[in-house]
Design an enzyme around this catalytic site. Sequence first.
Site, PDB file in Angstrom:
ATOM      1  N   LYS B  79     -31.327  -6.167  -6.627  1.00  0.00           N
ATOM      2  CA  LYS B  79     -31.810  -5.552  -7.875  1.00  0.00           C
ATOM      3  C   LYS B  79     -32.340  -6.643  -8.798  1.00  0.00           C
ATOM      4  CE  LYS B  79     -30.300  -2.297 -11.509  1.00  0.00           C
ATOM      5  NZ  LYS B  79     -29.165  -1.510 -12.053  1.00  0.00           N
ATOM      6  N   SER B 154     -30.034   3.399 -12.781  1.00  0.00           N
ATOM      7  CA  SER B 154     -31.103   2.431 -12.885  1.00  0.00           C
ATOM      8  C   SER B 154     -31.410   1.663 -11.593  1.00  0.00           C
ATOM      9  CB  SER B 154     -30.784   1.435 -13.994  1.00  0.00           C
ATOM     10  OG  SER B 154     -29.677   0.631 -13.644  1.00  0.00           O
ATOM     11  N   SER B 178     -25.197   3.561 -12.506  1.00  0.00           N
ATOM     12  CA  SER B 178     -26.484   3.053 -12.008  1.00  0.00           C
ATOM     13  C   SER B 178     -26.530   2.674 -10.536  1.00  0.00           C
ATOM     14  CB  SER B 178     -26.940   1.850 -12.844  1.00  0.00           C
ATOM     15  OG  SER B 178     -27.491   2.301 -14.055  1.00  0.00           O
TER      16      SER B 178
END
Lengths: 479, 492, 95
Positions: B79, B154, B178
């Site tokens: 990420k 996210s 997330s």
Amino acid sequence: MSRSDYEVVIGLEVHAELSTKTKIFCSCPTEFGGDPNTHTCPVCMAMPGALPVLNEKVVEYAVKAGLATNCEISRDSKNDRKNYFYPDLPKSYQISQFDKPLCEHGYVEIEDDEGNLKKVRILRIHIEEDAGKLNHNEFGGGSLVDLNRAGVPLIETVSEPDLRSAKEAENYLRKLKSIFEYIEVSDCKMQEGSLRADVNVSVHKPGTPFGTRTEMKNMNSFRSIVRAIEYEIDRQIDVIEDGGVIEQETLRWDDVSGRTFSMRDKEDAQDYRYFPDPDLVAIRLPEDYIEEIRKNLPELPESRKERYTSEYGLSEKDANLLTASKYMSNLFEGANKICNNPKAVANWLLSDISRILNEKEMEPEQIPFTAEQLAKMIELIEKGTISSAIGKKVITELFENPKDPEEIIKEKGWIQISDEGAIKEVVMKILEANPQSVSDFKAGKDKALGFLVGQAMKETRGQANPQMLNKMFLEELNK
Amino acid sequence: MNITELTVHELKDKLASKELTVSEITKAYVDRINEKESEVGAFVTTYCDEAISKAKEIEEKVNSGEIKGELAGIPIGIKDNINVKGAKTTCSSKMLENFVSPYDATVTEKLNAENLINLGKLNMDEFAMGGSTEHSAFHNTQNPWNLNCVPGGSSGGSAAAVAAGMVPWALGSDTGGSIRQPASFCGVVGLKPTYGLVSRYGLVAFASSLDQIGPITKDVEDCAMLLNIITGHDEKDTTSENIEKVDYTKVLKNDVKGLRIGVPKEFYAEGINEEVKAKLEEAIAKYKELGAEVEEFSLDVAKYSLASYYIIACAEASSNLGRFDGIRYGYRTENYTNLRELFRNSRSEGFGEEVKRRIMLGTYVLSSGYYDAYYKKAQQVRTLVRSEFNKAFEKYDVIITPTSPVVAFETGSKSNNPLEMYLADICTVSVNIAGLPGISIPCGVDSNGMPVGMQIIGNRFEESTILNAAYTYEQATKFRDNYKPEFKGGAE
Amino acid sequence: MKVSKEEVMHIAKLANLNLRDEEIDKFTTNLEDILNFADIVNNAPVEGLTESFGVNENYNVFRKDEIKVFEDNEALLQNAPEKDRNMFKIPKVIQ
């Protein structure tokens, strides 16, 4: 109405940089100087994702400072974020302590304006990080940010508003400085900014509530602190006398113009939004940890003072003066260890050396010569190699060009004349030139002897052995 | 054999048996990225060429015996809020569009120690704020199950990349759901570890007291393997717990007999999509069948948690994002004549709307006069939530809820109402507020073929318990054998 | 709970954000909505409960006072929008 109709109320916030090897939240060196931004890492540069870890020595030093100033040490403490934007503050928050400082409710004793002992209460001592430095860019315009100082550990000591004059404020600050030096938590060099004070000042008429206070920043010597306070007292009284009101504001002292200036931009609202730093866990100090530190506290000025009067027979006043600065006190002890003459060492330090410090506006830690050199000088006087008059000249020289006093006197040709023949020659010459004094002496005026010795010293530019002169004059005069 | 459909434990076996080489695996993933990335948009930055040369290098070292380690040469996606030295860490924000990280996050060091190969940095909602990856400043990410739908967020890029087979596994971060919510939307496995199990050093902070890095994987065994790599005490993070390391692959017993499962009825009440509810009920029935003891109970903390979550997360974020001031790194406006304009314009132009909204909210709740009513209360609520969970864990080993009240929704359909968007986090945030571990695993698809996620919550440091519970269900239902993302829809 | 435009502008200043008029209006509404929702924390049965600043039970996590020099100093400055003599350049600040 005049100034004497007002009572002055002063409180100090003193920042002392701790003399740890590394910064408060990262392992970068705290060493002063260094090329810009070389004592930095992702943590103190506030790189995204970097996290702080508290330096254990910072806690220890703050606890030491708290114990040495009679504070209660908090069992439960934490770090908080103080949020504001400034280019020298890379995270846009300063990690400090808000409602749970490490130390609270202490006091130190100072001399007040009447010469009596006075307790100045300490509200709190907390730990926090220093900011970086903004440099003026003399070539390209703009300012330049150097973060070498960012994250250097500080303790902030906040006094209660117990001080009543600029002199008391100075005494208080000197006291704190001396304590921090004694317990070796800070080197307290004002000129390098490792000791800084913000001063809150207000005035009011006795019997009325405290006035609105202003806060002054940017004073970097004792002298400028005293000047700034005096200036601000006068300014506030003038404003009030003219029917005005004092605004609560932060002022910047300008040493060159001798004035204060308003600092904060009015548009910048101040609301620090303190909250506990979620990156740092709680501090819980166990009793035995605190006791261990208490047990190992170095000797404090009070105890040294006690020793100087009882062991060395110094007067209370002299002992006080000597111990006010740890450096001075160490110099005293160091020199005395070598020459074993406490009174002489104390005298030299408190008279000639202190006078020169005053003239040069220097602090004791800036004395350039060593305890050995001072002791040697005193021994040379004791042995009769030089006179005290030459001793004074040696001290002046030691400030300029510190080295072995024996070498100094050799180079300068200051060795005392102790040769009997040479002394006799001078004595005869002076007696011949001053018949009046000779008859004065014979008529019973003892003072005349002093005059004659003085003339002989002048003749030899201070190099004649005064004891021998004395003895020989008496011999001749009594013939 | 389709390499990119294999799990990491399968790849590992094939590497061990020399059926596959490191280069073959990396090449297959690079090819898959070239094939699918234009449709999915999971990455912010890809390192395909670097990965291929790295694979060669590792392969040689493995062959010469210089490096051992059974995972050496397995690719991974990261990420884009986790620092990798020398690579960009953008947080999908214009603010950090060109930011090259000067250091490795602790988890990155751990991946490097295993000789994993970084295939690229994965898209996300800007600074991890959002649940759809529509708040990326660069581009949306599409859900591989239906390209017209969001992948969640996210960590939407991480979940979509794993679902699309563009990476075998990925790291995400989870502040309020997330990892779990995008895993649920994309039909993959996502685990948020107990707060303090994985070091946060090098994870760009959103909300420091809630953030955790965790694995997003194809199945539970891979999840356990990746968790093994990233856990461990870290001196650089004071909130990292100093506890003994567990081998999570050893806890997968495929047995839930006697496991006490609590089903909190409030998590199945209003606002939960009926099909989601039905899938969860089937899953719970399955657990009973497998020998678990299931009991419904009341855990009335979700709404308080959610309110408390938005107060705490935004407060911390407003402070954490202060460092983006245009001075040392990051976006600097061209439009300034003095310092104030430099600060304000850089921040206003560099941050997207959702980030600004949360900074505003966080600044508000911390500001003088509101601190006690919001921030302080929220922290008390946090104590309440923790104690309610503590009580529940006296009776149950795990708690099962939906991961999200809904399945993946269409891109652009929800982003106008922030409060509505925040309410969608209702099932996941309590876990962060209480610092617990939670895993999301797929438990079927709805009538449109979109995956439904089941959340299994455990007590602090009970990753073993929830991993075993998830594994046992997975082995009994074989979701991956029955369903596959079909890349439906997309460009007309 | 009512949020005023003036409050939003004040908060924007504290947060160092420069909001356009339409953003101010929007954020005023958003903040009001969200805060009205968040207000339920004030109905939570939390009387007498302490605050949890984190969920971590750790305390006294300290570091030894030992110097470790960060090896790649250059990398720390490589992202600077503007620099001069290894310092970050900003508009002139009058101190």
